[in-house]
Design a protein around this motif. Structure first.
Motif, PDB file in Angstrom:
ATOM      1  N   UNK A  54      -8.051   9.626  -7.962  1.00 32.08           N
ATOM      2  CA  UNK A  54      -6.744   9.208  -7.454  1.00 32.08           C
ATOM      3  C   UNK A  54      -5.960   8.575  -8.595  1.00 32.08           C
ATOM      4  N   UNK A  55      -4.850   9.175  -8.966  1.00 33.00           N
ATOM      5  CA  UNK A  55      -4.015   8.546  -9.989  1.00 33.00           C
ATOM      6  C   UNK A  55      -3.265   7.384  -9.357  1.00 33.00           C
ATOM      7  N   UNK A  56      -3.501   6.189  -9.871  1.00 29.42           N
ATOM      8  CA  UNK A  56      -2.918   4.987  -9.273  1.00 29.42           C
ATOM      9  C   UNK A  56      -2.569   3.986 -10.362  1.00 29.42           C
ATOM     10  N   UNK A  57      -1.410   4.135 -10.995  1.00 28.16           N
ATOM     11  CA  UNK A  57      -0.972   3.111 -11.945  1.00 28.16           C
ATOM     12  C   UNK A  57      -0.765   1.787 -11.205  1.00 28.16           C
ATOM     13  N   UNK A  58      -1.162   0.696 -11.829  1.00 23.93           N
ATOM     14  CA  UNK A  58      -1.117  -0.597 -11.149  1.00 23.93           C
ATOM     15  C   UNK A  58       0.027  -1.489 -11.630  1.00 23.93           C
ATOM     16  N   UNK A  59       0.936  -0.922 -12.408  1.00 23.34           N
ATOM     17  CA  UNK A  59       2.014  -1.742 -12.965  1.00 23.34           C
ATOM     18  C   UNK A  59       3.291  -1.705 -12.131  1.00 23.34           C
ATOM     19  N   UNK A  60       3.220  -1.072 -10.952  1.00 26.63           N
ATOM     20  CA  UNK A  60       4.408  -0.941 -10.119  1.00 26.63           C
ATOM     21  C   UNK A  60       4.010  -0.955  -8.645  1.00 26.63           C
ATOM     22  N   UNK A  61       4.571  -1.879  -7.873  1.00 27.95           N
ATOM     23  CA  UNK A  61       4.163  -2.050  -6.477  1.00 27.95           C
ATOM     24  C   UNK A  61       4.406  -0.799  -5.639  1.00 27.95           C
ATOM     25  N   UNK A  62       5.577  -0.207  -5.761  1.00 25.87           N
ATOM     26  CA  UNK A  62       5.880   0.960  -4.930  1.00 25.87           C
ATOM     27  C   UNK A  62       4.978   2.137  -5.281  1.00 25.87           C
ATOM     28  N   UNK A  63       4.628   2.284  -6.574  1.00 26.98           N
ATOM     29  CA  UNK A  63       3.723   3.357  -6.981  1.00 26.98           C
ATOM     30  C   UNK A  63       2.332   3.148  -6.398  1.00 26.98           C
ATOM     31  N   UNK A  64       1.883   1.888  -6.342  1.00 27.60           N
ATOM     32  CA  UNK A  64       0.580   1.581  -5.752  1.00 27.60           C
ATOM     33  C   UNK A  64       0.577   1.948  -4.269  1.00 27.60           C
ATOM     34  N   UNK A  65       1.623   1.536  -3.563  1.00 25.58           N
ATOM     35  CA  UNK A  65       1.710   1.820  -2.127  1.00 25.58           C
ATOM     36  C   UNK A  65       1.753   3.324  -1.882  1.00 25.58           C
ATOM     37  N   UNK A  66       2.523   4.040  -2.682  1.00 26.37           N
ATOM     38  CA  UNK A  66       2.625   5.495  -2.527  1.00 26.37           C
ATOM     39  C   UNK A  66       1.275   6.166  -2.758  1.00 26.37           C
ATOM     40  N   UNK A  67       0.568   5.762  -3.816  1.00 29.02           N
ATOM     41  CA  UNK A  67      -0.730   6.360  -4.123  1.00 29.02           C
ATOM     42  C   UNK A  67      -1.743   6.047  -3.035  1.00 29.02           C
ATOM     43  N   UNK A  68      -1.732   4.808  -2.551  1.00 28.55           N
ATOM     44  CA  UNK A  68      -2.660   4.419  -1.492  1.00 28.55           C
ATOM     45  C   UNK A  68      -2.384   5.215  -0.213  1.00 28.55           C
ATOM     46  N   UNK A  69      -1.124   5.334   0.141  1.00 29.06           N
ATOM     47  CA  UNK A  69      -0.739   6.057   1.357  1.00 29.06           C
ATOM     48  C   UNK A  69      -1.159   7.523   1.280  1.00 29.06           C
ATOM     49  N   UNK A  70      -0.933   8.147   0.123  1.00 25.27           N
ATOM     50  CA  UNK A  70      -1.338   9.545  -0.058  1.00 25.27           C
ATOM     51  C   UNK A  70      -2.851   9.682   0.021  1.00 25.27           C
ATOM     52  N   UNK A  71      -3.581   8.742  -0.578  1.00 29.97           N
ATOM     53  CA  UNK A  71      -5.044   8.793  -0.557  1.00 29.97           C
ATOM     54  C   UNK A  71      -5.572   8.729   0.867  1.00 29.97           C
TER      55      UNK A  71
END
Length: 234
Positions: A54-71
Motif C-alpha cells: 500500500x503506497x501511503x506517504x505520511x507527510x500529508x493528512x488527506x493522502x493518508x486518509x485517501x490511502x487508508x480508505x482505498x486499502x
C-alpha cells in the motif's frame, strides 16, 4: 476469518520484520510504504502468505486518509494497526526550526493519530482491534528524553497519544464488552539504517514485541509501554 494488519514503514528495518512475522502468523498484511516500488522490491524476499503493498506517504493528512480508505475498500477493515514508520532528525536544539520540528511531528505523531482516527472507532464498533505504536526509549521521561531534540519530543508525544487513545478504549468498555487495545513498544537499539551499525539487536529481535502485542489473545494489556515483552516506565 483472517484478520487484516496494516504496518506503516513496512518495507525495511523493524517494519519489514514485523511484516514478515505477521505474514508467518497467517494474517493478511498490508505493507504501508512511502513509495510503492520500494514496497514491491521488499516483497520479493517474502515467499508465500497474503501480503499486499500500500503506497501511503505520511507527510500529508488527506493522502493518508485517501490511502487508508482505498486499502479498506479493497482488502476489508483494518483489525490491527502497527504505527511503525518514523523519522529521526538529530538536529541540535539550537538549530531546529518550526518547519523541521513540524516535519518530525507529522510523521512520528500526526500520521499515527490520523490512522488511529480512521481505524479505532471501527475497531470499537466491531468489538476487536489492536493498535501498536512503535516508539523509542528516547521518548521516555523515565529515561530523561535522552535522544535528539525533535525525535525525543515527538516520541514522547507518541506515548501521550497511546495513553489518551487507550483511555478511549477503556471508556468504550464501560458500555460494551470489546477486545480492543492500544499500546506503545520500543524495539530497543536495533541494527537498522536509523539505529546504525553498532546497534546490538537485529531487526527481527526488535520486531518481536510488536508482533507479540499484535497477536495476544489473553490478558491483553491496554495503555502500556513495552520493551522485550515487559512493561516499562513512561
Amino acid at each position: 476469518m483472517t484478520k487484516n494488519v496494516l504496518v506503516t514503514g513496512g518495507n525495511r528495518g523493524v517494519g519489514l520484520e514485523i511484516v514478515k512475522g505477521m505474514v508467518a502468523e497467517g494474517y493478511k498484511v498490508l505493507m504501508g510504504c512511502r513509495d510503492e516500488d520500494a514496497g514491491l522490491e521488499a516483497k520479493k524476499d517474502i515467499v508465500g502468505g497474503d501480503l499486499h503493498v500500500i503506497e501511503m506517504p505520511l507527510d500529508n493528512e488527506s493522502a493518508i486518509v485517501d490511502a487508508f480508505t482505498r486499502a479498506e475498500a479493497v482488502y476489508g477493515p483494518i483489525d490491527i494497526l502497527i504505527n511503525n514508520a518514523g523519522v529521526l532528525d538529530d538536529t541540535q536544539w539550537t538549530d531546529v526550526t518550526s518547519e523541521s520540528f513540524a516535519s518530525s511531528m507529522q510523521v512520528n505523531v500526526f500520521a499515527p493519530l490520523t490512522l488511529i482516527q480512521q481505524s479505532l472507532p471501527k475497531m470499537i464498533e466491531r468489538g476487536f482491534g489492536r493498535i501498536i505504536n512503535v516508539n523509542s526509549s528516547y521518548g521516555s521521561f523515565h529515561e530523561s528524553l535522552a535522544g535528539p531534540f525533535s525525535y525525543a519530543i515527538s516520541k514522547a508525544a507518541v506515548n501521550a497519544l497511546t495513553v489518551k487513545m487507550a483511555a478511549v478504549v477503556d471508556n468504550a468498555k464501560e458500555d460494551k464488552e470489546i477486545d480492543v487495545a492500544v499500546n506503545s513498544m520500543t524495539p530497543g537499539w536495533v541494527h537498522t539504517r536509523m539505529g546504525g551499525a553498532d546497534a546490538p539487536k537485529t531487526p527481527e529481535e526488535g520486531a518481536d514485541t510488536a508482533i507479540w502485542l499484535a497477536t495476544l489473545a489473553d490478558d491483553v494489556p491496554n495503555g502500556k509501554f513495552f520493551k522485550d515483552r515487559k512493561e516499562i516506565a513512561w
